[in-house]
Design an enzyme around this catalytic site. Sequence first.
Site, PDB file in Angstrom:
ATOM      1  CG  ASP A   4      -1.097   2.496   0.761  1.00  0.00           C
ATOM      2  OD1 ASP A   4      -0.321   1.978  -0.063  1.00  0.00           O
ATOM      3  OD2 ASP A   4      -2.190   3.007   0.427  1.00  0.00           O
ATOM      4  CG  ASP A   8      -1.601  -5.886  -1.152  1.00  0.00           C
ATOM      5  OD1 ASP A   8      -2.503  -6.261  -1.934  1.00  0.00           O
ATOM      6  OD2 ASP A   8      -0.666  -5.145  -1.508  1.00  0.00           O
ATOM      7  CD  GLU A  44      -2.028  -5.746  -5.289  1.00  0.00           C
ATOM      8  OE1 GLU A  44      -1.801  -5.230  -6.404  1.00  0.00           O
ATOM      9  OE2 GLU A  44      -1.962  -5.131  -4.194  1.00  0.00           O
TER      10      GLU A  44
END
Length: 263
Positions: A62, A151, A153
């Site tokens: 990625d 994503d 986090e």
Amino acid sequence: MRTLISIVAIVAGLSPAPASAAPLPEGSADHFAGSEILKHEGGGVPRTAQSPPTDGKVPGMDVSSHQGDVDWKFAWDKGARFSYVKATEGTHYRNPKFAQQYNGSHDVGMIRGAYHFALPDRSDGVAQANFFVDNGGVWRPDGKTLPPALDVEYNPYGESCYNLNQAAMTTWVKAFSDTVFARTKRHPVIYTSTNWWNKCVGGSVKFGANNPLWIAHYSSTLGPLPVGFDFHTIWQWQAAGVFPGDQNLFNGRFEQLQRIASS
């Protein structure tokens, strides 16, 4: 006292937008998948360390703008067969290298997808999902496009859970997922770490029933999965290595990866 807009949202069954957070620091914006996990959970597997078993699994990578113009032929020749490319962050940032990275990985033969870096205290999940889909988070059943990915986090700017409790964070993630599904007909992949997810989201909703898991765990062995997930689809096991960007393994054969990109 609740504001009128909050009352209207509650009556309508919607989650009101998060309270306005402090302004973003000047020059900030671009966080890559795992940037905050690295800070909180460790610096990743050394390049000399033993890699995880790869039998029956597909290597991938990625990238974000931090990699600049990626040499996709080099990555392909080294064995990478899929890639996730950062498209957006919050509702303010678009990866300036997105076209070179997203199209370049496709042109060399990789199966590729796009991901969004969430900032749940800046705007609600619906707004960020729409921004993502409008700026690269697309889905095409062409055998070459991975589902859009979220994503989520640690907070780059403050308290780990963005000052949201588990119920509010669950609502945020679900709103993002539902909006992406409504627009693309695919449930987004969820990228996260077990520690962050268990602390900030919890298991009141079993996201694993619909959302594939992309787990970040920097080790040569895979640890426990987040609550609500019984299976992982992709494992980001190293923050840097043979390929540009982060190192990943798809939990299956290449034909299975192709099916995910086709159905």
